[in-house]
Design an enzyme around this catalytic site. Structure first.
Site, PDB file in Angstrom:
ATOM      1  N   PRO A 236     -90.068  43.363  39.389  1.00  0.00           N
ATOM      2  CA  PRO A 236     -89.041  42.791  39.807  1.00  0.00           C
ATOM      3  C   PRO A 236     -87.883  43.403  40.460  1.00  0.00           C
ATOM      4  O   PRO A 236     -87.159  44.103  39.621  1.00  0.00           O
ATOM      5  CB  PRO A 236     -88.396  41.727  38.388  1.00  0.00           C
ATOM      6  CG  PRO A 236     -89.060  42.945  37.281  1.00  0.00           C
ATOM      7  CD  PRO A 236     -90.140  43.502  37.846  1.00  0.00           C
ATOM      8  N   ASP A 414     -86.095  48.732  39.418  1.00  0.00           N
ATOM      9  CA  ASP A 414     -87.195  47.865  38.550  1.00  0.00           C
ATOM     10  C   ASP A 414     -86.278  47.140  37.405  1.00  0.00           C
ATOM     11  O   ASP A 414     -85.961  47.833  36.134  1.00  0.00           O
ATOM     12  CB  ASP A 414     -88.106  48.609  37.906  1.00  0.00           C
ATOM     13  CG  ASP A 414     -89.325  47.957  37.318  1.00  0.00           C
ATOM     14  OD1 ASP A 414     -89.242  46.660  36.772  1.00  0.00           O
ATOM     15  OD2 ASP A 414     -90.381  48.416  37.102  1.00  0.00           O
ATOM     16  N   HIS A 415     -86.130  46.074  37.218  1.00  0.00           N
ATOM     17  CA  HIS A 415     -85.443  44.956  36.256  1.00  0.00           C
ATOM     18  C   HIS A 415     -86.115  45.181  34.875  1.00  0.00           C
ATOM     19  O   HIS A 415     -85.496  44.769  33.963  1.00  0.00           O
ATOM     20  CB  HIS A 415     -84.860  43.737  36.710  1.00  0.00           C
ATOM     21  CG  HIS A 415     -83.705  43.238  36.299  1.00  0.00           C
ATOM     22  ND1 HIS A 415     -82.945  43.889  35.311  1.00  0.00           N
ATOM     23  CD2 HIS A 415     -82.688  42.603  37.098  1.00  0.00           C
ATOM     24  CE1 HIS A 415     -81.730  43.355  35.261  1.00  0.00           C
ATOM     25  NE2 HIS A 415     -81.473  42.556  36.440  1.00  0.00           N
ATOM     26  N   ARG A 416     -87.362  45.455  34.983  1.00  0.00           N
ATOM     27  CA  ARG A 416     -88.191  45.433  33.615  1.00  0.00           C
ATOM     28  C   ARG A 416     -87.515  46.762  32.924  1.00  0.00           C
ATOM     29  O   ARG A 416     -87.664  46.887  31.795  1.00  0.00           O
ATOM     30  CB  ARG A 416     -89.665  45.566  33.853  1.00  0.00           C
ATOM     31  CG  ARG A 416     -90.130  44.325  34.546  1.00  0.00           C
ATOM     32  CD  ARG A 416     -91.648  44.815  34.582  1.00  0.00           C
ATOM     33  NE  ARG A 416     -91.791  45.877  35.639  1.00  0.00           N
ATOM     34  CZ  ARG A 416     -93.076  46.431  36.003  1.00  0.00           C
ATOM     35  NH1 ARG A 416     -93.994  45.719  35.581  1.00  0.00           N
ATOM     36  NH2 ARG A 416     -93.195  47.563  36.636  1.00  0.00           N
ATOM     37  N   VAL A 417     -87.193  47.719  33.679  1.00  0.00           N
ATOM     38  CA  VAL A 417     -86.930  49.135  32.817  1.00  0.00           C
ATOM     39  C   VAL A 417     -85.433  49.304  32.860  1.00  0.00           C
ATOM     40  O   VAL A 417     -84.845  49.772  31.763  1.00  0.00           O
ATOM     41  CB  VAL A 417     -87.397  50.213  33.887  1.00  0.00           C
ATOM     42  CG1 VAL A 417     -87.101  51.753  33.392  1.00  0.00           C
ATOM     43  CG2 VAL A 417     -88.781  50.285  34.014  1.00  0.00           C
TER      44      VAL A 417
END
Length: 442
Positions: A236, A414-417
């Protein structure tokens, strides 16, 4: 005479297939061990394969433009105990290389290998009589196809320097890339996203009259498409940007260019940008991390080193070579590494090892006159940052409007990270260094 069959090897990238780009030999040619016989294109680079046998070329088992799987036979070479007589037809045959270096280029043992290439055609470079330039600079100009008489010298007594030649070559390359062509007869062009090629035209419809053209997707373009699609639909992306007063960065670039310590290396704002990124990554380590899916669940891998990738537009497509352990380099070492990376990519000689293991990427879109963008993250990383064009603009300083060198720093993450606060802090740190490079002295 005994026929030896040479199969397509794995050249150290873990590839499963490669395209035959150009045969350097023809049936009947005499070859020695380590003579280059074929040029192949993998998903990452162009590779020259040398002959593991000495003898006479028998049959070429794969045609140029075809895709061959690893392990498939590509050529036969007939070997004899006695030296074969020279062929009657005029054939260009390289001299045999040192027999002690019988190791195939690009694979096998890691020792130094001496391969011999056919002499490339001379570039049409005009004579530069009357131009003041040292022999190494003249050679560099010939290699890059630069007319020295068209270069503006910056050295003492009107001498053309290495930086002058490289800068002129870069500008010429940019202008060629953005040259506006005239409208042609073709109204629409299709680039297929599937592997099968379009059917061949029939006799009643000559290829020259075709209104559409199909280009098979393979090599670097295929690898880039797969990587970008995977990244765009798995990570994302969140994008941010900020305008920056880079006037002091431009002043520092000017001082470094005038310094004797940097006389033999290229200095540009990209160097300060790279130093700023490395500094900011140390302050926000999660930007230098990566999302990893494992059998036991997802993990975040945080790298405490920086393999700094530089996105490079080449005639073969987008490549992202990286500078290993950039965090351990001083400014001069980093400048040399950037210069080597740029020249190698432009010449199409970037090795597969230089394109793997990156932890963060910079894309210098400013060289094309672009201010900002929302780049796609390179797979295996958590962020990418773009340096926009640096232009003189009105800027408020101490309550007064003054002309300043202004740029835009943008990036995708990366919005997951990493969360929004870490992303914002990172971009702000990069901007702070561009506004005040003295922060790098901490």
């Amino acid at each position: 005479m005994t026929d030896q069959t040479f199969v397509l090897p794995d050249v150290g990238e873990g590839l499963t297939e490669a395209e035959i780009v150009q045969w350097r030999v023809a049936p009947g040619d005499a070859v020695a061990v380590n003579d280059v016989i074929v040029e192949i294109e993998t998903a990452k680079s162009l590779v020259e394969l040398p002959s593991p046998y000495a003898g006479t070329v028998g049959e070429l088992l794969a045609s140029e433009g075809s895709t061959v799987e690893v392990g498939a036979p590509i050529i036969t070479i007939g070997s004899t105990d006695a030296a074969a007589p020279a062929p009657a037809a005029p054939v260009s045959v390289p001299e045999p290389s040192d027999p002690g270096g019988a190791v195939l280029v690009g694979y096998g043992t890691g020792g130094a290998v001496s391969s011999r290439r056919r002499k490339p055609a001379e570039r049409p470079v005009k004579a530069s009589v009357g131009v003041v330039a040292k022999p190494p600079i003249r050679k560099l100009a010939r290699d890059l196809g630069v007319d020295l008489s068209a270069v503006t010298p910056s050295g003492p007594a009107g001498e053309v320097t290495r930086d002058d030649v490289v800068k002129h070559a870069e500008q010429a390359s940019v202008f060629r890339n953005i040259e506006t062509p005239a409208w042609g007869a073709v109204r629409e062009e299709t680039i297929p996203v599937a592997a099968p090629a379009a059917p061949a035209p029939t006799a009643s419809a000559p290829a020259s009259d075709a209104r559409e053209e199909s280009i098979p997707v393979r090599g670097v373009r295929k690898a880039t498409a797969n990587a970008m699609t995977s990244s765009a639909y798995s990570a994302p992306h969140v994008s941010v940007w900020v305008d920056v007063d880079a006037s002091r960065t431009m002043e520092l670039v000017k001082r470094l260019k005038a310094s004797p310590d940097f006389a033999d290396v290229k200095i540009s704002p990209l160097l300060i940008m790279a130093r700023a990124v490395i500094w900011a990554l140390r302050r926000t380590p999660m930007i230098n991390a990566a999302w990893v899916d494992t059998e036991d669940g997802a993990q975040i891998s945080v790298r405490h080193y920086v393999n700094l990738g530089i996105a490079a537009a080449t005639p073969r497509g987008l490549l992202v070579p990286n500078i290993k352990d950039a965090q351990s380099m001083n400014t001069r070492e980093l400048a040399k590494a950037l210069e080597h990376l740029t020249l190698t990519a432009r010449e199409g000689k970037t090795s597969p090892a230089d394109q793997t293991g990156g932890t963060f990427t910079i894309t210098n879109i400013g060289v094309f006159g672009v201010d900002a963008g929302t780049p796609i993250i390179n797979p295996g990383e958590a962020g990418i940052i773009a340096l926009g064009a640096i232009r003189q603009k009105p800027w408020v300083v101490d309550g007064e409007v003054r002309p300043r060198w202004v740029t835009t720093v943008s990036g995708s993450f990366d919005h997951r990270v990493v969360d929004g606060d870490g992303i914002s802090r990172f971009i702000a740190d990069v901007a702070s260094v561009l506004e005040e490079p003295a922060l790098l002295l901490d």
